[in-house]
Design a protein around this motif. Structure first.
Motif, PDB file in Angstrom:
ATOM      1  N   PHE A  66      -5.924  -2.846  -5.796  1.00 40.26           N
ATOM      2  CA  PHE A  66      -5.654  -1.435  -6.068  1.00 40.26           C
ATOM      3  C   PHE A  66      -5.624  -1.243  -7.573  1.00 40.26           C
ATOM      4  CE2 PHE A  66      -2.519   2.025  -6.805  1.00 40.26           C
ATOM      5  CZ  PHE A  66      -3.249   3.053  -6.241  1.00 40.26           C
ATOM      6  N   ILE A  67      -6.415  -0.285  -8.055  1.00 43.52           N
ATOM      7  CA  ILE A  67      -6.539  -0.056  -9.496  1.00 43.52           C
ATOM      8  C   ILE A  67      -6.040   1.351  -9.815  1.00 43.52           C
ATOM      9  CG2 ILE A  67      -8.170   0.119 -11.423  1.00 43.52           C
ATOM     10  CD1 ILE A  67      -9.908  -1.952  -9.818  1.00 43.52           C
ATOM     11  N   SER A  68      -5.176   1.437 -10.807  1.00 45.40           N
ATOM     12  CA  SER A  68      -4.677   2.724 -11.267  1.00 45.40           C
ATOM     13  C   SER A  68      -4.698   2.732 -12.789  1.00 45.40           C
ATOM     14  CB  SER A  68      -3.260   2.958 -10.746  1.00 45.40           C
ATOM     15  OG  SER A  68      -2.810   4.249 -11.090  1.00 45.40           O
ATOM     16  N   TYR A  69      -5.229   3.793 -13.368  1.00 41.67           N
ATOM     17  CA  TYR A  69      -5.377   3.898 -14.826  1.00 41.67           C
ATOM     18  C   TYR A  69      -6.090   2.678 -15.411  1.00 41.67           C
ATOM     19  CZ  TYR A  69      -2.503   8.071 -15.145  1.00 41.67           C
ATOM     20  OH  TYR A  69      -2.021   9.363 -15.027  1.00 41.67           O
ATOM     21  N   GLY A  70      -7.080   2.175 -14.711  1.00 41.27           N
ATOM     22  CA  GLY A  70      -7.878   1.058 -15.194  1.00 41.27           C
ATOM     23  C   GLY A  70      -7.231  -0.306 -15.068  1.00 41.27           C
ATOM     24  N   ALA A  71      -5.996  -0.353 -14.549  1.00 43.62           N
ATOM     25  CA  ALA A  71      -5.293  -1.636 -14.421  1.00 43.62           C
ATOM     26  C   ALA A  71      -5.189  -2.028 -12.943  1.00 43.62           C
ATOM     27  CB  ALA A  71      -3.891  -1.531 -15.013  1.00 43.62           C
ATOM     28  N   THR A  72      -5.417  -3.318 -12.677  1.00 41.84           N
ATOM     29  CA  THR A  72      -5.218  -3.824 -11.324  1.00 41.84           C
ATOM     30  C   THR A  72      -3.724  -3.993 -11.109  1.00 41.84           C
ATOM     31  OG1 THR A  72      -7.343  -4.970 -11.372  1.00 41.84           O
ATOM     32  CG2 THR A  72      -5.731  -5.725  -9.746  1.00 41.84           C
ATOM     33  N   MET A  73      -3.217  -3.355 -10.062  1.00 40.67           N
ATOM     34  CA  MET A  73      -1.785  -3.379  -9.773  1.00 40.67           C
ATOM     35  C   MET A  73      -1.463  -4.636  -8.970  1.00 40.67           C
ATOM     36  SD  MET A  73      -0.679  -0.403 -11.042  1.00 40.67           S
ATOM     37  CE  MET A  73       0.797   0.066 -10.177  1.00 40.67           C
ATOM     38  N   ARG A  74      -0.664  -5.501  -9.580  1.00 43.29           N
ATOM     39  CA  ARG A  74      -0.275  -6.747  -8.922  1.00 43.29           C
ATOM     40  C   ARG A  74       0.498  -6.460  -7.636  1.00 43.29           C
ATOM     41  NH1 ARG A  74       3.206 -10.777 -11.202  1.00 43.29           N
ATOM     42  NH2 ARG A  74       4.451  -8.951 -11.600  1.00 43.29           N
ATOM     43  N   GLU A  75       0.222  -7.239  -6.616  1.00 43.30           N
ATOM     44  CA  GLU A  75       0.878  -7.193  -5.310  1.00 43.30           C
ATOM     45  C   GLU A  75       0.542  -5.949  -4.492  1.00 43.30           C
ATOM     46  OE1 GLU A  75       5.072  -7.819  -6.263  1.00 43.30           O
ATOM     47  OE2 GLU A  75       4.802  -9.950  -5.874  1.00 43.30           O
ATOM     48  N   TYR A  76      -0.333  -5.091  -4.995  1.00 43.57           N
ATOM     49  CA  TYR A  76      -0.722  -3.884  -4.257  1.00 43.57           C
ATOM     50  C   TYR A  76      -2.019  -4.121  -3.510  1.00 43.57           C
ATOM     51  CZ  TYR A  76       2.620  -0.678  -6.431  1.00 43.57           C
ATOM     52  OH  TYR A  76       3.757  -0.039  -6.821  1.00 43.57           O
ATOM     53  N   VAL A  77      -2.136  -3.487  -2.334  1.00 40.69           N
ATOM     54  CA  VAL A  77      -3.398  -3.482  -1.592  1.00 40.69           C
ATOM     55  C   VAL A  77      -3.923  -2.054  -1.569  1.00 40.69           C
ATOM     56  CG1 VAL A  77      -2.876  -5.490  -0.160  1.00 40.69           C
ATOM     57  CG2 VAL A  77      -2.247  -3.206   0.660  1.00 40.69           C
ATOM     58  N   LEU A  78      -5.227  -1.929  -1.634  1.00 43.02           N
ATOM     59  CA  LEU A  78      -5.891  -0.635  -1.524  1.00 43.02           C
ATOM     60  C   LEU A  78      -5.983  -0.286  -0.040  1.00 43.02           C
ATOM     61  CD1 LEU A  78      -7.586   1.712  -2.706  1.00 43.02           C
ATOM     62  CD2 LEU A  78      -9.574   0.199  -2.503  1.00 43.02           C
ATOM     63  N   ILE A  79      -5.496   0.887   0.314  1.00 41.41           N
ATOM     64  CA  ILE A  79      -5.546   1.316   1.715  1.00 41.41           C
ATOM     65  C   ILE A  79      -6.951   1.849   2.006  1.00 41.41           C
ATOM     66  CG2 ILE A  79      -4.573   2.901   3.433  1.00 41.41           C
ATOM     67  CD1 ILE A  79      -2.642   0.658   2.372  1.00 41.41           C
ATOM     68  N   PRO A  80      -7.653   1.209   2.954  1.00 45.58           N
ATOM     69  CA  PRO A  80      -9.015   1.669   3.267  1.00 45.58           C
ATOM     70  C   PRO A  80      -8.991   3.018   3.992  1.00 45.58           C
ATOM     71  CG  PRO A  80      -8.375  -0.095   4.755  1.00 45.58           C
ATOM     72  CD  PRO A  80      -7.257   0.069   3.762  1.00 45.58           C
ATOM     73  N   LYS A  81     -10.078   3.756   3.870  1.00 55.67           N
ATOM     74  CA  LYS A  81     -10.175   5.075   4.513  1.00 55.67           C
ATOM     75  C   LYS A  81      -9.902   5.000   6.012  1.00 55.67           C
ATOM     76  CE  LYS A  81     -13.330   7.423   1.315  1.00 55.67           C
ATOM     77  NZ  LYS A  81     -13.167   6.609   0.171  1.00 55.67           N
ATOM     78  N   SER A  82     -10.364   3.931   6.655  1.00 59.10           N
ATOM     79  CA  SER A  82     -10.167   3.800   8.107  1.00 59.10           C
ATOM     80  C   SER A  82      -8.686   3.775   8.477  1.00 59.10           C
ATOM     81  CB  SER A  82     -10.855   2.541   8.626  1.00 59.10           C
ATOM     82  OG  SER A  82     -10.295   1.382   8.023  1.00 59.10           O
ATOM     83  N   LEU A  83      -7.852   3.207   7.623  1.00 52.37           N
ATOM     84  CA  LEU A  83      -6.421   3.112   7.918  1.00 52.37           C
ATOM     85  C   LEU A  83      -5.714   4.451   7.696  1.00 52.37           C
ATOM     86  CD1 LEU A  83      -4.083   1.391   8.867  1.00 52.37           C
ATOM     87  CD2 LEU A  83      -3.855   0.492   6.556  1.00 52.37           C
ATOM     88  N   LEU A  84      -6.274   5.308   6.870  1.00 55.74           N
ATOM     89  CA  LEU A  84      -5.669   6.623   6.649  1.00 55.74           C
ATOM     90  C   LEU A  84      -5.592   7.428   7.941  1.00 55.74           C
ATOM     91  CD1 LEU A  84      -7.339   7.642   3.272  1.00 55.74           C
ATOM     92  CD2 LEU A  84      -4.956   6.943   3.618  1.00 55.74           C
ATOM     93  N   GLU A  85      -6.502   7.156   8.872  1.00 60.34           N
ATOM     94  CA  GLU A  85      -6.515   7.865  10.157  1.00 60.34           C
ATOM     95  C   GLU A  85      -5.457   7.333  11.115  1.00 60.34           C
ATOM     96  OE1 GLU A  85      -8.461  10.543  10.398  1.00 60.34           O
ATOM     97  OE2 GLU A  85      -9.053  10.041   8.346  1.00 60.34           O
ATOM     98  N   ASP A  86      -4.981   6.119  10.892  1.00 58.80           N
ATOM     99  CA  ASP A  86      -3.999   5.486  11.779  1.00 58.80           C
ATOM    100  C   ASP A  86      -2.620   5.588  11.124  1.00 58.80           C
ATOM    101  OD1 ASP A  86      -2.432   3.911  13.405  1.00 58.80           O
ATOM    102  OD2 ASP A  86      -3.774   2.169  13.358  1.00 58.80           O
ATOM    103  N   ARG A  87      -2.002   6.747  11.278  1.00 58.91           N
ATOM    104  CA  ARG A  87      -0.752   7.008  10.553  1.00 58.91           C
ATOM    105  C   ARG A  87       0.392   6.121  11.016  1.00 58.91           C
ATOM    106  NH1 ARG A  87      -1.706  13.256   9.491  1.00 58.91           N
ATOM    107  NH2 ARG A  87      -3.778  12.945   8.670  1.00 58.91           N
ATOM    108  N   GLU A  88       0.378   5.743  12.281  1.00 56.43           N
ATOM    109  CA  GLU A  88       1.459   4.872  12.772  1.00 56.43           C
ATOM    110  C   GLU A  88       1.414   3.521  12.056  1.00 56.43           C
ATOM    111  OE1 GLU A  88       3.003   2.752  16.863  1.00 56.43           O
ATOM    112  OE2 GLU A  88       1.750   4.527  17.031  1.00 56.43           O
ATOM    113  N   THR A  89       0.247   2.904  11.995  1.00 55.87           N
ATOM    114  CA  THR A  89       0.104   1.613  11.321  1.00 55.87           C
ATOM    115  C   THR A  89       0.346   1.760   9.822  1.00 55.87           C
ATOM    116  OG1 THR A  89      -1.454   0.868  13.005  1.00 55.87           O
ATOM    117  CG2 THR A  89      -1.463  -0.340  10.912  1.00 55.87           C
ATOM    118  N   LEU A  90      -0.180   2.808   9.238  1.00 52.04           N
ATOM    119  CA  LEU A  90       0.009   3.035   7.804  1.00 52.04           C
ATOM    120  C   LEU A  90       1.489   3.221   7.483  1.00 52.04           C
ATOM    121  CD1 LEU A  90      -1.281   3.310   5.076  1.00 52.04           C
ATOM    122  CD2 LEU A  90      -1.805   5.697   5.609  1.00 52.04           C
ATOM    123  N   GLY A  91       2.200   3.937   8.342  1.00 53.49           N
ATOM    124  CA  GLY A  91       3.638   4.118   8.162  1.00 53.49           C
ATOM    125  C   GLY A  91       4.385   2.796   8.218  1.00 53.49           C
TER     126      GLY A  91
END
Length: 107
Positions: A66-91
Motif C-alpha cells: 500500500f502506497i500513500s504520498y509516494g511511500a510504501t506503508m509498512r505492514e499495510y496491505v492494499l485492499i483489492p477492488k474485489s474485496l471492496l464488494e465483500d463488506r463482511e470480509t472487509l469489515g
C-alpha cells in the motif's frame, strides 16, 4: 472512484463501535496511538495487519504493498477492488487491523 471507496470505508467504520473515522481530506482510523487504516489520494484503501494476518490475506487475495504520498506503508496491505464488494470480509480485516494495533505497546 475515490468517492465510492470513501462511502464503503465510512460504512465499514460506522458499523464498528471500536473506533471512529478521523481525517477530513485523508480519512483514517487509529487506536492505541497507531494508524491502522487509510484511504489515500488515489482512492485506495490500506489496512495495517499483523504478520500472521498479512500471510492469510496474501493467500486469499494476494498482498500488494500500500502506497500513500509516494511511500510504501509498512505492514499495510492494499485492499483489492474485489474485496471492496465483500463488506463482511472487509469489515473483519478492519477489525483485525484494530486488534493488531491494540496488541502493540501504546504510543
Amino acid at each position: 472512484m475515490r468517492e465510492e471507496v470513501l462511502k464503503i470505508y465510512d460504512e465499514l467504520v460506522a458499523a464498528n463501535p471500536n473506533f471512529p473515522r478521523k481525517g477530513k481530506t485523508m480519512p483514517y482510523t487509529s487506536a492505541n496511538g497507531y494508524m491502522f487504516s487509510l484511504l489515500n489520494k488515489a482512492g485506495e484503501l490500506g489496512i495495517r495487519l499483523s504478520k500472521k494476518d498479512t500471510e492469510a490475506f496474501d493467500t486469499a487475495f494476494g498482498a500488494k504493498p500500500f502506497i500513500s504520498y509516494g511511500a510504501t506503508m509498512r505492514e499495510y496491505v492494499l485492499i483489492p477492488k474485489s474485496l471492496l464488494e465483500d463488506r463482511e470480509t472487509l469489515g473483519k480485516y478492519l477489525q483485525k487491523g484494530y486488534e493488531y494495533v491494540m496488541s502493540l505497546p501504546p504510543k
